[in-house]
Design a protein around this motif. Sequence first.
Motif, PDB file in Angstrom:
ATOM      1  N   LEU A   1       7.073 -11.170  -9.749  1.00  0.00           N
ATOM      2  CA  LEU A   1       6.689 -10.147  -8.772  1.00  0.00           C
ATOM      3  C   LEU A   1       7.146  -8.764  -9.219  1.00  0.00           C
ATOM      4  CD1 LEU A   1       7.399 -11.753  -5.267  1.00  0.00           C
ATOM      5  CD2 LEU A   1       5.193 -11.044  -6.178  1.00  0.00           C
ATOM      6  N   ALA A   2       8.390  -8.664  -9.672  1.00  0.00           N
ATOM      7  CA  ALA A   2       8.930  -7.367 -10.099  1.00  0.00           C
ATOM      8  C   ALA A   2       8.146  -6.804 -11.284  1.00  0.00           C
ATOM      9  CB  ALA A   2      10.410  -7.513 -10.452  1.00  0.00           C
ATOM     10  N   LYS A   3       7.872  -7.643 -12.278  1.00  0.00           N
ATOM     11  CA  LYS A   3       7.115  -7.172 -13.449  1.00  0.00           C
ATOM     12  C   LYS A   3       5.709  -6.748 -13.061  1.00  0.00           C
ATOM     13  CE  LYS A   3       9.572 -10.102 -16.726  1.00  0.00           C
ATOM     14  NZ  LYS A   3       9.498 -11.355 -17.492  1.00  0.00           N
ATOM     15  N   SER A   4       5.052  -7.537 -12.224  1.00  0.00           N
ATOM     16  CA  SER A   4       3.684  -7.224 -11.820  1.00  0.00           C
ATOM     17  C   SER A   4       3.616  -5.927 -11.037  1.00  0.00           C
ATOM     18  CB  SER A   4       3.109  -8.369 -10.984  1.00  0.00           C
ATOM     19  OG  SER A   4       3.039  -9.545 -11.747  1.00  0.00           O
ATOM     20  N   VAL A   5       4.507  -5.762 -10.074  1.00  0.00           N
ATOM     21  CA  VAL A   5       4.510  -4.542  -9.262  1.00  0.00           C
ATOM     22  C   VAL A   5       4.837  -3.330 -10.132  1.00  0.00           C
ATOM     23  CG1 VAL A   5       5.704  -3.354  -7.378  1.00  0.00           C
ATOM     24  CG2 VAL A   5       4.948  -5.707  -7.083  1.00  0.00           C
ATOM     25  N   ALA A   6       5.776  -3.479 -11.069  1.00  0.00           N
ATOM     26  CA  ALA A   6       6.127  -2.373 -11.969  1.00  0.00           C
ATOM     27  C   ALA A   6       4.932  -1.967 -12.829  1.00  0.00           C
ATOM     28  CB  ALA A   6       7.307  -2.764 -12.851  1.00  0.00           C
TER      29      ALA A   6
END
Length: 93
Positions: free
Chosen positions: A35-40
């Motif tokens: 989730l963090a990588k995708s949102v970033a």
Amino acid sequence: MASLNRTDLVAAVAAESGQSQSAVNGVLDALFSTLAKSVADGTKVTIPGWLAVEQTSRAARTGRNPQTGEPIEIAASKGVKISAGSKLKAAAR
């Protein structure tokens, strides 16, 4: 209103799925990392019926210092928007 922390969540998912708490904890770590990588990267993550997570942008703007009343410049920034899906909303009713 009761609260469910990560330890409680891991235990509940482990009991529901029959997996070990260690395995569930690893899956949660991988989920949050993804989730963090995708949102970033600006990618919207959608789990239909449950939730959607996306990056948002806030434009630069002029604010006001509440103590002095002087105008201040607030820089542009990015945030995160999490939206509940229909199944999650129905469960809350």
